[in-house]
Design a protein around this motif. Sequence first.
Motif, PDB file in Angstrom:
ATOM      1  N   GLY A   7       0.858  -1.185   0.000  1.00 32.22           N
ATOM      2  CA  GLY A   7       0.000   0.000   0.000  1.00 32.22           C
ATOM      3  C   GLY A   7       0.888   1.227   0.000  1.00 32.22           C
ATOM      4  O   GLY A   7       1.744   1.373   0.875  1.00 32.22           O
ATOM      5  N   ASN A  21      -2.306   8.931   0.785  1.00 32.34           N
ATOM      6  CA  ASN A  21      -1.998   7.825   1.690  1.00 32.34           C
ATOM      7  C   ASN A  21      -3.073   6.753   1.723  1.00 32.34           C
ATOM      8  O   ASN A  21      -3.083   5.921   2.618  1.00 32.34           O
ATOM      9  N   PHE A  24      -1.915   3.157   2.363  1.00 31.54           N
ATOM     10  CA  PHE A  24      -1.645   2.828   3.768  1.00 31.54           C
ATOM     11  C   PHE A  24      -2.955   2.522   4.490  1.00 31.54           C
ATOM     12  O   PHE A  24      -3.049   1.579   5.260  1.00 31.54           O
ATOM     13  N   LEU A  27      -4.439  -0.918   3.756  1.00 31.16           N
ATOM     14  CA  LEU A  27      -3.720  -1.970   4.468  1.00 31.16           C
ATOM     15  C   LEU A  27      -3.982  -1.920   5.970  1.00 31.16           C
ATOM     16  O   LEU A  27      -4.105  -2.960   6.616  1.00 31.16           O
ATOM     17  N   ASP A  28      -4.104  -0.709   6.524  1.00 33.99           N
ATOM     18  CA  ASP A  28      -4.436  -0.579   7.946  1.00 33.99           C
ATOM     19  C   ASP A  28      -5.778  -1.243   8.244  1.00 33.99           C
ATOM     20  O   ASP A  28      -5.921  -1.967   9.229  1.00 33.99           O
ATOM     21  N   GLY A  44      10.146  -0.522   5.599  1.00 35.58           N
ATOM     22  CA  GLY A  44       8.711  -0.328   5.742  1.00 35.58           C
ATOM     23  C   GLY A  44       8.117  -0.929   6.991  1.00 35.58           C
ATOM     24  O   GLY A  44       8.789  -1.564   7.797  1.00 35.58           O
ATOM     25  N   LYS A  60       3.781  -1.336   4.080  1.00 38.76           N
ATOM     26  CA  LYS A  60       3.621   0.113   3.929  1.00 38.76           C
ATOM     27  C   LYS A  60       5.048   0.681   3.873  1.00 38.76           C
ATOM     28  O   LYS A  60       5.706   0.797   4.902  1.00 38.76           O
ATOM     29  N   SER A  68       9.172   4.130  -3.505  1.00 37.68           N
ATOM     30  CA  SER A  68       8.490   2.894  -3.086  1.00 37.68           C
ATOM     31  C   SER A  68       9.098   1.635  -3.700  1.00 37.68           C
ATOM     32  O   SER A  68       9.019   0.556  -3.115  1.00 37.68           O
TER      33      SER A  68
END
Length: 187
Positions: A7, A21, A24, A27-28, A44, A60, A68
């Motif tokens: 992510g 974001n 992120f 994925l959170d 990460g 992340k 990235s």
Amino acid sequence: MKYLIAGLGNIGREYEYTRHNIGFRVLDALAEASNAVFMDKRYGFVTEIKIKGRTLILLKPSTYMNLSGNAVRYWLQQEKIPIENLLVVVDDLALPFGSLRLKGKGSDAGHNGLKNIQSVLGTQNYARLRFGIGNEFAKGAQIHYVLDNFSGEEEQALKNKLETSGEIIKSFCLAGIQNTMNQYNNK
């Protein structure tokens, strides 16, 4: 069978709830639904979830958006994951807010995170889940727009979109990309 789900986003409190974001945040939400906790590791924040015999490594990157590719390459190699088991979750200005599109390959579409991943991996042939953030900004205000927080109305709608993103990720790992595209890209 292992999968790397990356992510994209930027680290730091000032970026936490920005449009850029959303990778992120997807994925959170997926990690939270599985009671998984991210650990600060090389390149990460990483956690692992298991779904029906599949292992999903959630990443992340801590390299900031524009670098990235370094994190993605490292974790692909570290976990010995083939590129066809890579899925990158990314924000997309070209899609209306909340639209979700899974693609098996493609150009970076001007996204610096995807551009760097493509450059580092040497290929465009990896799956990506594009999360629409809309493009309601004045000419020349793109950077401000992507680094701004979602509106209150958008934030309200995010919960369902984050859940759907998690379903798409799981389906990608369990049913494959073609079946998942057929099921979700027309919604």
